[in-house]
Each structure stands twice: as C-alpha cells, then as structure tokens.
Design a protein around this motif. Structure first.
Motif, mmCIF file in Angstrom:
data_model
loop_
_atom_site.group_PDB
_atom_site.id
_atom_site.type_symbol
_atom_site.label_atom_id
_atom_site.label_comp_id
_atom_site.label_asym_id
_atom_site.label_seq_id
_atom_site.Cartn_x
_atom_site.Cartn_y
_atom_site.Cartn_z
ATOM 1 N N UNK A 1 0.856 -1.191 0.000
ATOM 2 C CA UNK A 1 0.000 0.000 0.000
ATOM 3 C C UNK A 1 0.889 1.236 0.000
ATOM 4 N N UNK A 2 0.653 2.121 -0.953
ATOM 5 C CA UNK A 2 1.344 3.409 -1.019
ATOM 6 C C UNK A 2 0.309 4.493 -0.749
ATOM 7 N N UNK B 1 4.723 11.915 -0.739
ATOM 8 C CA UNK B 1 4.190 13.283 -0.743
ATOM 9 C C UNK B 1 3.812 13.664 -2.166
ATOM 10 N N UNK B 2 2.498 13.636 -2.453
ATOM 11 C CA UNK B 2 1.917 13.997 -3.760
ATOM 12 C C UNK B 2 2.249 12.981 -4.857
ATOM 13 N N UNK B 3 3.485 12.554 -4.923
ATOM 14 C CA UNK B 3 3.913 11.691 -6.022
ATOM 15 C C UNK B 3 4.954 10.702 -5.512
ATOM 16 N N UNK B 4 4.810 9.388 -5.806
ATOM 17 C CA UNK B 4 5.838 8.422 -5.401
ATOM 18 C C UNK B 4 7.124 8.644 -6.192
ATOM 19 N N UNK B 5 8.035 9.407 -5.629
ATOM 20 C CA UNK B 5 9.297 9.691 -6.309
ATOM 21 C C UNK B 5 10.320 8.602 -5.990
ATOM 22 N N UNK B 6 11.568 8.938 -5.954
ATOM 23 C CA UNK B 6 12.618 7.941 -5.780
ATOM 24 C C UNK B 6 12.636 7.350 -4.391
ATOM 25 N N UNK B 7 12.051 8.061 -3.428
ATOM 26 C CA UNK B 7 12.057 7.576 -2.059
ATOM 27 C C UNK B 7 10.641 7.475 -1.524
ATOM 28 N N UNK B 8 10.406 6.441 -0.718
ATOM 29 C CA UNK B 8 9.169 6.265 0.020
ATOM 30 C C UNK B 8 9.502 6.283 1.509
ATOM 31 N N UNK B 9 8.482 6.498 2.344
ATOM 32 C CA UNK B 9 8.713 6.711 3.767
ATOM 33 C C UNK B 9 7.885 5.722 4.576
ATOM 34 N N UNK B 10 8.385 5.403 5.759
ATOM 35 C CA UNK B 10 7.742 4.406 6.608
ATOM 36 C C UNK B 10 6.690 4.988 7.524
ATOM 37 N N UNK B 11 6.635 6.303 7.696
ATOM 38 C CA UNK B 11 5.676 6.931 8.603
ATOM 39 C C UNK B 11 4.923 8.033 7.871
ATOM 40 N N UNK B 12 3.705 8.397 8.354
ATOM 41 C CA UNK B 12 2.968 9.509 7.727
ATOM 42 C C UNK B 12 3.690 10.845 7.835
ATOM 43 N N UNK B 13 4.600 10.981 8.792
ATOM 44 C CA UNK B 13 5.392 12.197 8.909
ATOM 45 C C UNK B 13 6.554 12.252 7.948
ATOM 46 N N UNK B 14 6.607 11.302 7.006
ATOM 47 C CA UNK B 14 7.649 11.241 5.965
ATOM 48 C C UNK B 14 9.034 11.119 6.580
ATOM 49 N N UNK C 1 12.579 3.662 -3.482
ATOM 50 C CA UNK C 1 11.324 3.167 -4.051
ATOM 51 C C UNK C 1 11.534 1.890 -4.857
ATOM 52 N N UNK C 2 12.539 1.859 -5.700
ATOM 53 C CA UNK C 2 12.763 0.680 -6.533
ATOM 54 C C UNK C 2 13.104 -0.538 -5.693
ATOM 55 N N UNK C 3 13.827 -0.348 -4.605
ATOM 56 C CA UNK C 3 14.155 -1.462 -3.732
ATOM 57 C C UNK C 3 12.896 -2.039 -3.086
ATOM 58 N N UNK C 4 11.970 -1.166 -2.700
ATOM 59 C CA UNK C 4 10.710 -1.633 -2.107
ATOM 60 C C UNK C 4 9.889 -2.389 -3.140
ATOM 61 N N UNK D 1 2.172 8.597 -14.328
ATOM 62 C CA UNK D 1 2.011 7.529 -15.329
ATOM 63 C C UNK D 1 3.313 6.753 -15.503
ATOM 64 N N UNK D 2 4.435 7.460 -15.485
ATOM 65 C CA UNK D 2 5.729 6.769 -15.585
ATOM 66 C C UNK D 2 5.956 5.857 -14.395
ATOM 67 N N UNK D 3 5.624 6.338 -13.196
ATOM 68 C CA UNK D 3 5.771 5.499 -12.008
ATOM 69 C C UNK D 3 4.885 4.261 -12.092
ATOM 70 N N UNK D 4 3.642 4.414 -12.533
ATOM 71 C CA UNK D 4 2.734 3.270 -12.602
ATOM 72 C C UNK D 4 3.225 2.234 -13.612
ATOM 73 N N UNK D 5 3.793 2.688 -14.719
ATOM 74 C CA UNK D 5 4.345 1.740 -15.694
ATOM 75 C C UNK D 5 5.512 0.959 -15.102
ATOM 76 N N UNK D 6 6.371 1.651 -14.345
ATOM 77 C CA UNK D 6 7.490 0.952 -13.702
ATOM 78 C C UNK D 6 6.996 0.012 -12.605
ATOM 79 N N UNK D 7 5.973 0.440 -11.857
ATOM 80 C CA UNK D 7 5.481 -0.380 -10.755
ATOM 81 C C UNK D 7 4.805 -1.643 -11.251
ATOM 82 N N UNK D 8 4.153 -1.586 -12.402
ATOM 83 C CA UNK D 8 3.450 -2.772 -12.905
ATOM 84 C C UNK D 8 4.420 -3.852 -13.398
ATOM 85 N N UNK D 9 5.672 -3.494 -13.598
ATOM 86 C CA UNK D 9 6.654 -4.522 -13.921
ATOM 87 C C UNK D 9 6.900 -5.443 -12.725
ATOM 88 N N UNK D 10 6.730 -4.906 -11.521
ATOM 89 C CA UNK D 10 6.912 -5.700 -10.314
ATOM 90 C C UNK D 10 5.579 -6.172 -9.738
#
Length: 377
Positions: free
Chosen positions: A230-231, A266-279, A285-288, A319-328
């Motif tokens: 879940x993102x 924050x707004x867009x799943x960029x290169x990094x994701x965070x473990x808490x709502x406080x970011x 992101x790719x590792x996750x 859209x670019x992120x979703x295309x990359x995410x659907x590969x995994x």
C-alpha cells in the motif's frame, strides 16, 4: 439575541472541536438559547460556568474549558469604559429624539407647519464612528447584565430545521472490522511448510500401488500467501483522511495476509518512500518494489482532485511510475477519497485514464478493488 455565539464562546467552541471534544450543532444551539434565556451574563466567570455546564462532560473537558478562560487575556478596562461611554451617548441622543449630529427629527403628520423642512442626513463620519464603536463592543462585551442560577440547563423545545445533515463527530470511512474482513477476502492459498495434513487421495493411491501402507501420506497445510503493498499519500491535501490511513495501517495485521506493508509519499511516489505519515525513515522506491515483486499494489491518494488543480507534469510523472510499478506488481488499483464528480479537469482525471484503475474510496469500491487485486477484472 443574535443567532451566533459571542466571539469568546465561538472561539471556545472551535477550540473544543480542534481537541476532539464531541460537541455538535445541538450544543452550539443550546449555547445560543442559554444566552437568550439569561444564563452566563454579567462577567467572565458566569460565562465560564455556562460553558462548563453545557459542554463539559468529563473532568478533562471541564479543565480544558477553564484553562481556555484563564489563558485568554481580559480586555483593557479603559477601552471597555470608552466604548460604554460612546454607546451611552448614542442611546441618550436617540432617546432625546435627536441624531448624533444634532439635527432635529422631521415633524410628523400632525405638525402645524405646512411643509416639512428637509432632513439633513447624518454625516458619514458619525455613522462610521458609531459602527466602529458597536463592532468593538461586540468584540469585548458578552451580553446584558443579568444572572441566573439554580435553574436547569435550557434545551430547545423543538428540533431545529436544518436543510442539510452535518456530522461534526469524526466517523471512519470504513470501520477496522470491515477492513479486516476485506483483507481476508484477498487470498491466494498455497501449501508450504511442514507436512502435517493428511492427503487422503495420495494415501489411497499408495495403498493400492503397494498393497501395504506403512504410514499415511501427508502434505503441508494451505495458507494465505497473498502479499499487498500500500502506497498512501501523506501530503497536506490528504489531511482530512489521515484517520483513515491510520485505521488502514492498523487493520492489516488482522487480515492474515502473507505479507502487507504501508509506505507513504508526498503527492507523487518519487525515488524515495517513507515508513511513517510524517515522511520519516526514507527508503529507495525501486528497492521496495523489487522486494514486493508479485504483490498487489494499492495506491491511496486524491491525485490533485482535493485542490481542484490540473498539473500535467505530475500526471506524466505518475504515469511513468505506474508503468514501472506494474513490472513488479502486475495487479494495481488506485483509490481516490474524493468523489468521482471532482476528478474531471484535475490531475486525477488524467491519471484515471491511465493503465491503472482508479476507484472512489468507500466500502463498496474497496471491495471491488480487492477483487481486481485477486485478478477478477
């Protein structure tokens, strides 16, 4: 009597709402009716006792109300005396039949003169001074001097006629129990682990093949191997849905999934994701995505529809992120807490036309999202 609370009580009402005290429309109207009947008039202590009686249902709430009156500074005495003097002068002029500028009122129909002399309108400056005095009085005074004690708390005789329903007590979009039931619907049964379950068909085949059965044939038990990633969007536009995101994270252990994690952006799943709502506690992101390869992907975000803006660059990056995410993650669903009617003309409308299905966030569409993640298109 005005149909709104005085500024001091109105500020207290908003402060109680901000601290999670369950006061609603009926409590607001009770305060207005109590002031109309004469309760809480005279001084600040009487107003505090009225607020405690109306809105303090526990010791903690009563302490919060008392602290509000103690912390809020009292108005300057010289200012209130000057305002009272100005208003008294205005009332005196009105009772004498003269305007504040000294002009006489026009004679009535019974006047002996043939034609009424023209009435000179009061100067604009005098009107401005009077309005300013009344506005200042409304900011510092509470009501007319009248006290009441020993009477029951007033209640409205009839239900107020309100054209719309207002829910001022926070309510979850989906309860934790319903979320747990939905997660258990997301199943991919596989057998793995120790062989502890009797395989009756294999045992019979072994008995028929050998003619002698030394020991029964066992197999691993079935377990849910479904995995979910879940993102969730933790940007300021998603603040109204922060309680739901917390409930979402708390309900995952109750779903008995093979693996489930929540990460925030924050707004867009960029290169990094965070473990808490406080970011906080950033991770790549790719590792996750690689770690959750084969899992179902659930994205929760308003995608710009809460602010009603259209950002084409954000739509292209998403859209670019979703295309990359659907590969995994071959199955993915986007949940938008804003109603579908608010998507048009915003970034959410462009993202909804993309490869990932976007659904509104409610119990019925959440059930549909689970079915999509299971592979039922």
């Amino acid at each position: 009597m005005s149909h709104t609370l005085p500024p001091l009580l109105l500020g207290l009402f908003r402060e109680l709402k901000a601290h999670g005290v369950p006061v609603g429309v009926r409590d607001y109207l009770d305060g207005i009716e109590a002031l109309r009947l004469g309760f809480g008039h005279g001084d600040r202590a009487a107003l505090r006792d009225l607020a405690v009686a109306l809105w303090g249902r526990s010791d903690e709430e009563r302490r919060l109300i008392s602290r509000w009156f103690d912390v809020l500074p009292a108005p300057d005495g010289a200012l209130t005396d000057a305002i009272h003097a100005s208003l008294s002068a205005l009332d005196t002029h009105d009772s004498d039949g003269t305007s504040p500028s000294g002009t006489a009122p026009p004679p009535g129909r019974g006047s002996s003169s043939g034609a009424a002399p023209p009435v000179r309108p009061p100067p604009v400056e005098a009107d401005a001074q009077a309005a300013e005095a009344r506005a200042a009085m409304a900011r510092v005074a509470f009501a007319a001097a009248r006290e009441g004690s020993g009477l029951p708390i007033p209640r409205l005789a009839t239900t107020p006629q309100i054209g719309e329903d207002y829910v001022l007590i926070p309510q979850p979009l989906v309860s934790p129990r319903d979320l747990a039931v939905l997660w258990r619907r997301y199943r991919r049964s596989t057998r793995h682990g120790p062989r502890t379950e009797l395989d009756l068909a294999a045992t019979l085949r072994e008995r028929c093949r050998r003619g002698l059965l030394c020991q029964p044939v066992c197999r691993p038990r079935r377990s849910n191997s479904a995995r979910l990633l879940i993102l969730a969007d933790a940007s300021p536009s998603m603040d109204p849905w922060r309680p739901f995101l917390a409930t979402l994270a708390e309900s995952l252990p109750l779903g008995r999934l093979g693996q489930a994690e929540v990460h925030y952006f924050n707004n867009l799943p960029r290169r990094q994701l965070f473990a808490t709502p406080g970011l906080a506690k950033a991770a790549e992101r790719d590792e996750i995505l690689r770690r959750h390869a084969g899992a179902g992907l659930l994205v929760v975000s308003d995608a710009g529809s809460a602010r009603g803006v259209l950002n084409r660059r954000r739509a292209l990056q998403t859209a670019t992120f979703l295309e990359d995410a659907r590969k995994f993650c071959p199955t993915a669903v986007w949940l938008n807490p804003m109603p579908r009617s608010r998507w048009a003309g915003t970034t959410a409308g462009l993202i909804a036309d993309g490869p990932v299905r976007m659904l509104p966030l409610d119990a019925a569409h959440l059930l549909r999202a689970i079915d999509i993640l299971r592979g039922n298109k």
